[in-house]
Design a protein around this motif. Structure first.
Motif, PDB file in Angstrom:
ATOM      1  N   UNK A  76       0.805  -1.226   0.000  1.00 13.74           N
ATOM      2  CA  UNK A  76       0.000   0.000   0.000  1.00 13.74           C
ATOM      3  C   UNK A  76       0.841   1.281   0.000  1.00 13.74           C
ATOM      4  N   UNK A  77       2.174   1.176   0.087  1.00  9.52           N
ATOM      5  CA  UNK A  77       2.996   2.372   0.342  1.00  9.52           C
ATOM      6  C   UNK A  77       2.852   3.470  -0.714  1.00  9.52           C
ATOM      7  N   UNK A  78       2.544   3.097  -1.971  1.00  4.84           N
ATOM      8  CA  UNK A  78       2.456   4.091  -3.029  1.00  4.84           C
ATOM      9  C   UNK A  78       1.025   4.567  -3.256  1.00  4.84           C
ATOM     10  N   UNK A  79       0.067   4.050  -2.480  1.00  8.32           N
ATOM     11  CA  UNK A  79      -1.343   4.281  -2.798  1.00  8.32           C
ATOM     12  C   UNK A  79      -1.974   5.358  -1.925  1.00  8.32           C
ATOM     13  N   UNK A  80      -3.036   5.932  -2.449  1.00  4.65           N
ATOM     14  CA  UNK A  80      -3.790   6.934  -1.702  1.00  4.65           C
ATOM     15  C   UNK A  80      -5.244   6.490  -1.593  1.00  4.65           C
ATOM     16  N   UNK A  81      -5.726   6.360  -0.356  1.00  3.44           N
ATOM     17  CA  UNK A  81      -7.103   5.907  -0.115  1.00  3.44           C
ATOM     18  C   UNK A  81      -8.062   7.065  -0.428  1.00  3.44           C
ATOM     19  N   UNK A  82      -9.355   6.795  -0.624  1.00  2.00           N
ATOM     20  CA  UNK A  82      -9.975   5.477  -0.782  1.00  2.00           C
ATOM     21  C   UNK A  82      -9.718   4.892  -2.166  1.00  2.00           C
ATOM     22  N   UNK A  83     -10.098   3.587  -2.284  1.00  2.00           N
ATOM     23  CA  UNK A  83      -9.938   2.907  -3.558  1.00  2.00           C
ATOM     24  C   UNK A  83     -11.309   2.752  -4.235  1.00  2.00           C
ATOM     25  N   UNK A  84     -11.243   2.434  -5.514  1.00  2.00           N
ATOM     26  CA  UNK A  84     -12.480   2.294  -6.296  1.00  2.00           C
ATOM     27  C   UNK A  84     -12.477   0.975  -7.076  1.00  2.00           C
ATOM     28  N   UNK A 125       7.258  -6.830  -1.810  1.00  2.00           N
ATOM     29  CA  UNK A 125       8.695  -7.074  -1.696  1.00  2.00           C
ATOM     30  C   UNK A 125       8.999  -7.390  -0.234  1.00  2.00           C
ATOM     31  N   UNK A 126      10.255  -7.669   0.046  1.00  2.00           N
ATOM     32  CA  UNK A 126      10.610  -7.945   1.444  1.00  2.00           C
ATOM     33  C   UNK A 126      10.570  -6.652   2.272  1.00  2.00           C
ATOM     34  N   UNK A 127      10.388  -5.504   1.599  1.00  2.00           N
ATOM     35  CA  UNK A 127      10.267  -4.236   2.334  1.00  2.00           C
ATOM     36  C   UNK A 127       8.831  -3.865   2.643  1.00  2.00           C
ATOM     37  N   UNK A 128       7.893  -4.660   2.116  1.00  2.00           N
ATOM     38  CA  UNK A 128       6.481  -4.330   2.314  1.00  2.00           C
ATOM     39  C   UNK A 128       6.130  -4.379   3.804  1.00  2.00           C
ATOM     40  N   UNK A 129       5.466  -3.293   4.267  1.00  2.00           N
ATOM     41  CA  UNK A 129       5.085  -3.228   5.681  1.00  2.00           C
ATOM     42  C   UNK A 129       3.588  -3.427   5.861  1.00  2.00           C
TER      43      UNK A 129
END
Lengths: 489, 547
Positions: free
Chosen positions: B142-150, B220-224
């Motif tokens: 989700x790090x690059x995303x901006x809520x809300x989603x559609x 990725x292994x960096x995903x939080x």
């Protein structure tokens, strides 16, 4: 002595110096094997002297024949050298032989002391050294060529030709028969009447009283061809015995078609229409028009069980499509027959079984084939329970698989149409092996078919079991076309 | 059935108990995830279609803990709210109606974990999701995303994004036509005018379900933090899949949070975790199992199976079934859980006691009689496959056209036989090195298309016999045929025939009562030549029972 023996002796009398058995057979107008058997008998009675020996003959190989026709390579080289010396790399061209032959030519011309080598700078020059004469090998080659073969002698020319692979040795067996003084006397004796076959005529006219019967050679009797044999195919025999055992346990046999509606192969078994096993990869579909279920109420009941369930069940909750159920497939399980039996109306208690072919797409190897036999059965009775089911499975394991009671156990399993479901495990050759699946039919399956009592259901895979029992290494042997194999199995 | 790879060490660590290899093997077998094979630490485990919740080490360990008594009843995790919202446009209704989502936080992902996540996602969509058609899963960083989603269905050419596995933008149409996954799964969207997409508030595409995710949100292994989207054609199936994934993440120690799905003015919170209630009648359970278990015992069995159970009244047990279980349609499903909790091998098998009369079928009796006679005549039985091919049948001939398999997997077996003779002559041609005379026969099913029959085919029983010998002719075989049919009480007449497979004038067809039919003759030299036979063959084939 019988007539044919007499004929042989008479021919031998004419050839007092002895005669080869093949020529003898020709002279007596009998086949070689009969001649040998007669000669064997005469020799045992000391009427003839039979000397068996083996002779080796040399015959030309194709390569030898070619050289006999066109000349040996070393000879061609010598002929070419007569026109002048040749540089070593030009031998093949000048002597009109192949590069391989030029190596042979050099080797033998040198052995025969026909040529000598000299150096001209970096070049090697070949010249004639002595007189070119016809060698023994050449003479012999021509002799064999003209006479087709020659008796092999252990001399250098023969060995050389053999080593050069120009001749090969063929061994011929020979038997020389020579009449003995006793033999000559025997010819004078009146012919004894022996016969090899009693005929109806002899019985009628009583002539049998005047004749003797030829004695059989007992060794010969042991060498007679195999008897014609009528025999059940070994695997079908195994299946037949299994049927007998199930009948003994009170099961009644039922049959069903191999080409089947998906309805009976899947839908009536409560397999959802989107079940992965209904995939094109798990069942063979046939190029045929839609079939008919034939009973609108039955079809509606099964459809309803899928969509909404029966009793308190929820069903699969997905739309049921009758057209899909009407497709024709090659049945992939004999449970179809159990479903058909239930739908036809049952009066408990009922025990039914079916053994038959089922078909599944698979990679063919030593333990997988596209068609195999399955054995399915049901027990329908008000008081049936999971414990009875385990009881039947244990009985099968012990009575049918011949397992010890301690070598039987149960493991959970899954079939869309049974709950609880169980797998029969039997220890075979020290290894726990899955021997069959079983369970109690789900109400969603039995209710639409009009059955309201518990139905125990089981299925045994037969082919693997047969392989173990019949000691087969490959499942394809169950369909063997080798008559000798079938005779011995 | 599918298999999953599971680390033995990790599984035992999750289960919280030390087991010997033998104990583990037996335990896994009894909780419906038997070991198929193993290689050191890696276990290959078989899972059946009824238990998608066992497609991961976490799921298996959950069942294992119940079996071992480490943990009983429903797992206690409660999922908090994430505050995340997904707005669903009504346009998706006609193409892929349902979406359920969740958010996973506080994650640490190793390379092994990534492999595990890919595996559960793949196996779950393959089996439970019916190859993505019923249920498809997307996991997103989700790090690059901006809520809300559609979630919306759009014109295939109107949106383009970089799909996973590619390094350039493609529109939906192009993905369907050119991307490997597009080609594989295009059939699911067959006929749809608009394609579903999930995008964020900045119009960045997360996923084009059920085809492919965007490269932007790759794990990725960096995903939080992970956003899970599950789309499909069946809400319950989607919700079960989401519950399975969420429970797995929770068991990994991550914190799982719910998402609000807004659609047409209504809002639901997913995953819906409220356990399913089902009542079990104690008498029903005991009758089906053949036991006399007490209510308390039954409750204990169910709890071991990770089902919460309590005695409602002396006759009834009230059960709560976790939402990650997909296999409860009817109380019989609870009865199996009781049996599993009790232990299959603790049941004392009851010996069969009901008396019934066993009997062979009419078909078997007929076949038995015929086999007995043929053996008496000195013929050897053969057993050839029912599947065959046109080439083999055509080499010889075939009375009726062969029914074709629509999905054959081998050229050698793409039809169903309509006659036994082709295989019979083939058998003789493979035994030219064996001694003559050869006398063989076969009895078996032959299939002939017939639209008047419910299954579109006659499933007949035929018998064929052949003699191959230097002196084989019809007069050797006709006495056998006469005797056979006479003893089977099948009446028939012979008629002149002109079948190509036989020598002209040395053949006949046979018609009889009970619709039996067949032919007898001396095989034509053309066929013998083709089969490389060096002796003549006389043969007959008769349908002795029509079905």
């Amino acid at each position: 002595m019988n007539e044919s023996e007499l004929i042989v002796l008479k021919v031998l009398e004419k050839h007092a110096e002895g005669i080869d058995s093949k020529e003898l057979a020709k002279a007596c107008k009998i086949d070689y094997n009969s001649a040998m058997s007669i000669l064997g008998k005469l020799s045992e009675e000391n009427l003839i002297d039979l000397k068996k020996s083996e002779k080796a003959f040399a015959v030309l190989t194709p390569e030898g024949a070619a050289y006999a026709e066109n000349g040996l390579p070393e000879k061609k080289l010598a002929d070419a050298l007569k026109k002048g010396s040749i540089e070593i790399s030009e031998i093949a061209k000048k002597a009109n032989i192949s590069p391989v032959e030029s190596q042979i030519a050099l080797q033998w011309a040198r052995k025969n002391n026909w040529i000598k080598f000299s150096k001209d700078g970096t070049k090697t020059i070949i010249e004639i050294a002595g007189s070119i004469h016809e060698t023994f090998e050449e003479k012999l080659l021509q002799k064999i060529h003209h006479e087709k073969r020659a008796e092999f002698e252990n001399t250098t020319p023969f060995q050389n030709l053999k080593n050069r692979n120009l001749i090969e040795i063929s061994i011929e067996k020979e038997a020389i028969a020579k009449i003995t003084p006793e033999g000559k006397k025997a010819i004078q004796k009146p012919l004894e009447q022996t016969i090899s076959q009693l005929t109806p005529q002899m019985l009628k006219d009583g002539k049998w009283k005047d004749v003797g019967f030829r004695e059989y050679d007992l060794k010969g009797l042991l060498k007679m061809p195999q008897a014609n044999l009528g025999k059940r195919q070994f695997y079908l025999q195994f299946v037949r015995e299994l049927k007998e055992k199930l009948v003994g346990l009170g099961f009644k046999e039922a049959n069903g078609p191999l080409t089947e509606l998906e309805f009976w192969n899947m839908d009536a078994l409560f397999m959802p229409q989107d079940h992965p096993a209904r995939d094109i990869h798990d069942v063979f579909r046939l190029d045929l028009p839609q079939g008919s279920i034939g009973d609108a109420k039955l079809s509606a009941n099964v459809g309803k069980a899928h969509e909404k369930g029966v009793d308190v069940s929820k069903g699969w909750g997905t739309k049921w499509n009758e057209r899909m159920a009407r497709r024709i497939v090659l049945r992939s399980q004999t449970t179809t027959v159990s479903a058909r039996t239930l739908a036809a109306g049952v009066k408990p208690p009922l025990k039914m079984f079916c053994i038959g072919k089922v078909f599944r797409p698979d990679d063919i190897d030593w333990k997988h084939f596209l068609e195999f036999n399955q054995c399915d059965g049901i027990v329908v009775d008000e008081n049936m329970s999971f414990r009875e089911l385990l009881g039947y499975l244990k009985t099968f394991a012990v009575d049918i698989f011949g397992a010890k009671e301690s070598d039987v156990k149960f493991a959970p399993s899954y079939f869309p149409f049974t709950e609880p479901s169980v797998e029969l495990m039997v220890k075979i050759n020290g290894k726990w092996t899955e021997a069959g699946g079983a369970g109690i039919f789900r109400p969603e399956m039995t209710r639409p078919l009009g059955v309201d009592v518990p139905v125990l259901a089981w299925g045994l895979g037969l082919d693997r079991l047969a392989m173990i029992n019949l000691n087969l290494k490959d499942i394809r042997d169950l369909h063997s076309q080798d008559l000798q194999f079938l005779r011995n199995k | 059935m599918v298999t999953v790879n599971v680390s033995k060490k990790y599984l035992l660590q999750l289960a919280g108990k030390k087991l010997s290899d033998l104990q583990l093997e037996e335990a896994l077998h009894q909780i419906k995830s038997p070991i198929d094979s193993q290689d050191g630490n890696n276990l290959v485990i078989e899972v059946n279609g009824d238990r998608p919740d066992l497609l991961s080490a976490e799921g298996i360990s959950r069942a294992l803990k119940g079996y071992l008594g480490v943990e009983k009843g429903i797992p206690s995790e409660k999922f908090g709210k994430s505050g995340m919202v997904v707005n669903v446009d009504s346009s998706v209704k006609s193409v892929r109606e349902f979406i359920v989502c969740a958010v996973v936080e506080n994650l640490k992902i190793s390379d092994d974990d990534l492999a595990d996540l890919i595996q559960i996602q793949e196996k779950l969509t393959l089996t439970h999701g019916r190859k993505r058609k019923k249920v498809a899963i997307g996991l997103h960083d989700t790090s690059m995303l901006t809520a809300p989603y559609f979630y919306k269905a759009v014109d295939p050419k109107s949106i383009s994004f970089i799909p996973l596995g590619k390094d350039r933008k493609m529109d939906l149409q192009e993905i369907i036509e050119k991307h490997e996954k597009g080609i594989d799964y295009a059939y699911i969207l067959d006929g749809a005018k608009k394609y579903p997409v999930i995008f964020d508030s900045k119009n960045q595409v997360l996923s084009f379900p059920p085809i492919i995710n965007g490269a932007l949100t790759m794990l990725t292994t960096n995903t939080k933090s992970i956003f899970i989207d599950i789309t499909g054609l069946d809400y319950h199936a989607c919700n079960i899949a989401l519950n399975i994934l969420c429970q797995d993440f929770a068991d990994r120690g991550a914190s799982v949070k719910t998402v609000e799905i807004k659609s047409g003015g209504k809002a639901i919170t997913t995953p819906e975790t409220a356990p399913e209630k089902m009542e079990l009648d104690i008498g029903f359970a005991n009758k089906l199992l053949g036991t006399e278990l007490s209510a308390k015992q039954i409750v204990e069995c169910l709890k071991k199976q990770r089902i919460s159970a309590k005695i409602k009244n002396p006759k009834t047990i009230e059960c709560l079934i976790p939402k990650y279980r997909a296999d409860f349609l009817h109380p019989v499903d609870l009865v199996e859980e009781v049996a599993l909790g009790y232990g299959f091998n603790k049941f004392i098998p009851k010996q069969p006691s009901v008396y019934t009369k066993g009997e062979l079928s009419e078909n078997t009796k007929l076949i038995d009689d015929a086999v007995g006679l043929m053996i008496g005549f000195g013929f050897m039985q053969i057993n050839t496959p029912i599947l065959t091919n046109e080439k083999l049948a055509g080499k010889v001939k075939s009375i009726s056209p062969l029914v074709k398999i629509l999905n054959p997997i081998s050229e050698e077996y793409e039809n169903v036989r309509s006659s036994l003779l082709p295989q019979m002559l083939d058998t003789l041609s493979k035994n030219t090195h064996n001694i003559y005379p050869q006398k063989i026969f076969e009895i078996g099913s032959t299939i002939i298309a017939n639209p008047k029959i419910a299954v579109q085919c006659e499933n007949n029983i035929s018998i064929a016999a052949a003699i191959a010998s230097p002196t084989a002719n019809i007069s050797d075989l006709s006495p056998v045929l006469l005797e056979l049919l006479g003893k089977l009480q099948l009446e028939f007449d012979l008629h002149k025939s002109e079948l190509k497979m036989f020598i002209s004038g040395r053949q006949a067809t046979l018609k009889g009562k009970g619709a039996i039919f067949g032919e007898i003759g001396e095989i034509s030299p053309e066929i013998l030549e083709m089969l490389k036979m060096e002796v003549p063959i006389s043969a007959f084939e008769i349908v002795i029972k029509r079905n």
